[in-house]
Design an enzyme around this catalytic site. Structure first.
Site, PDB file in Angstrom:
ATOM      1  CG  HIS A  58      -0.269  -0.221   2.689  1.00 36.35           C
ATOM      2  ND1 HIS A  58       0.557   0.684   3.255  1.00 36.35           N
ATOM      3  CD2 HIS A  58      -0.212  -1.188   3.225  1.00 36.35           C
ATOM      4  CE1 HIS A  58       0.737   0.106   4.358  1.00 36.35           C
ATOM      5  NE2 HIS A  58       0.506  -0.877   4.272  1.00 36.35           N
TER       6      HIS A  58
HETATM    7  P1  TYD Z   1      -2.056  -3.479   6.963  1.00 38.17           P
HETATM    8  O1  TYD Z   1      -2.119  -1.942   6.617  1.00 38.17           O
HETATM    9  O2  TYD Z   1      -2.827  -4.569   6.153  1.00 38.17           O
HETATM   10  O3  TYD Z   1      -0.649  -3.963   7.790  1.00 38.17           O
HETATM   11  P2  TYD Z   1       0.603  -4.100   6.790  1.00 38.17           P
HETATM   12  O4  TYD Z   1       0.939  -2.916   6.048  1.00 38.17           O
HETATM   13  O5  TYD Z   1       1.374  -4.196   8.049  1.00 38.17           O
HETATM   14  O6  TYD Z   1       0.809  -5.254   6.136  1.00 38.17           O
HETATM   15  O7  TYD Z   1      -3.042  -3.589   8.556  1.00 38.17           O
HETATM   16  C1  TYD Z   1      -3.461  -4.745   9.118  1.00 38.17           C
HETATM   17  C2  TYD Z   1      -4.788  -4.536   9.859  1.00 38.17           C
HETATM   18  O8  TYD Z   1      -4.575  -3.737  11.055  1.00 38.17           O
HETATM   19  C3  TYD Z   1      -5.839  -3.569   8.926  1.00 38.17           C
HETATM   20  O9  TYD Z   1      -7.105  -4.207   9.308  1.00 38.17           O
HETATM   21  C4  TYD Z   1      -5.801  -2.263   9.595  1.00 38.17           C
HETATM   22  C5  TYD Z   1      -5.333  -2.452  11.162  1.00 38.17           C
HETATM   23  N1  TYD Z   1      -4.576  -1.371  11.683  1.00 38.17           N
HETATM   24  C6  TYD Z   1      -5.062  -0.614  12.628  1.00 38.17           C
HETATM   25  O10 TYD Z   1      -6.155  -0.903  13.056  1.00 38.17           O
HETATM   26  N2  TYD Z   1      -4.016   0.337  13.245  1.00 38.17           N
HETATM   27  C7  TYD Z   1      -3.186   0.510  12.556  1.00 38.17           C
HETATM   28  O11 TYD Z   1      -2.405   1.325  13.118  1.00 38.17           O
HETATM   29  C8  TYD Z   1      -2.431  -0.244  11.580  1.00 38.17           C
HETATM   30  C9  TYD Z   1      -1.294   0.045  10.988  1.00 38.17           C
HETATM   31  C10 TYD Z   1      -3.402  -1.073  11.215  1.00 38.17           C
END
Ligand code: TYD
Length: 142
Positions: A58
């Site tokens: 992302h």
């Molecule tokens: P995601 O952005 O997919 O993680 P990464 O970039 O590490 O692969 O986030 C995973 C899940 O966690 C998604 O449902 C959003 C949630 N999340 C939060 O609730 N708060 C946060 O600060 C972050 C970073 C993620």
């Protein structure tokens, strides 16, 4: 000393934090607005990450982040829509600063790796690009 990642035009760079070492061990610290180029509004960390896991995938409209391997190592693949780079994080006092509008993917986690992220804003799903072609179109329109 900050080390630029070639060709990233300020969209990403390495940030070196201070270290205070003595026989009791090493101590590293960071202060928002000083070592980290924004006021820190959120901290999150990834741990218990399977070694074959791929995370990220992302970019953010506004969010800036600094990413550290507090323990172990992993690879960050970054892409500002024009230039791509691979950055291996493995030193707890060397963080990767990523500006907004940089696509990132993470993989090659070592066993027991801990990834800590400092973020400039609270969590907001509306700030995410989760579709690469949408990100690319937006970055090239800018
Ligand atoms: P995601 O952005 O997919 O993680 P990464 O970039 O590490 O692969 O986030 C995973 C899940 O966690 C998604 O449902 C959003 C949630 N999340 C939060 O609730 N708060 C946060 O600060 C972050 C970073 C993620």
């Amino acid at each position: 000393m900050n080390e630029d990642i070639p060709h990233f035009n300020g969209n990403a760079r390495m940030i070196d934090l201070p270290i205070v070492s003595d026989p009791r061990g090493d101590l590293t610290f960071m202060e928002g607005g000083r070592h980290v180029p924004f006021d820190i509004r959120r901290v999150y960390y990834l741990y218990n990450v399977p070694v074959d896991s791929e995370r990220g995938g992302h970019a953010h409209r506004e969010l800036e982040q600094v990413i550290f391997a507090l323990s172990g190592s992993f690879r960050m693949k970054i892409d500002d829509g024009t230039t791509q780079a691979d950055v291996w994080l493995r030193n707890p006092r060397k963080g990767l600063y990523i500006k907004n509008m940089v696509w990132r993917e993470m993989d090659n986690f070592s066993q027991g790796a801990v990834c800590m992220v400092l973020a400039s804003h609270f969590y907001d799903e509306a700030d995410y690009y989760r579709d690469y072609s949408e990100f690319l179109a937006a970055s090239q329109a800018a």
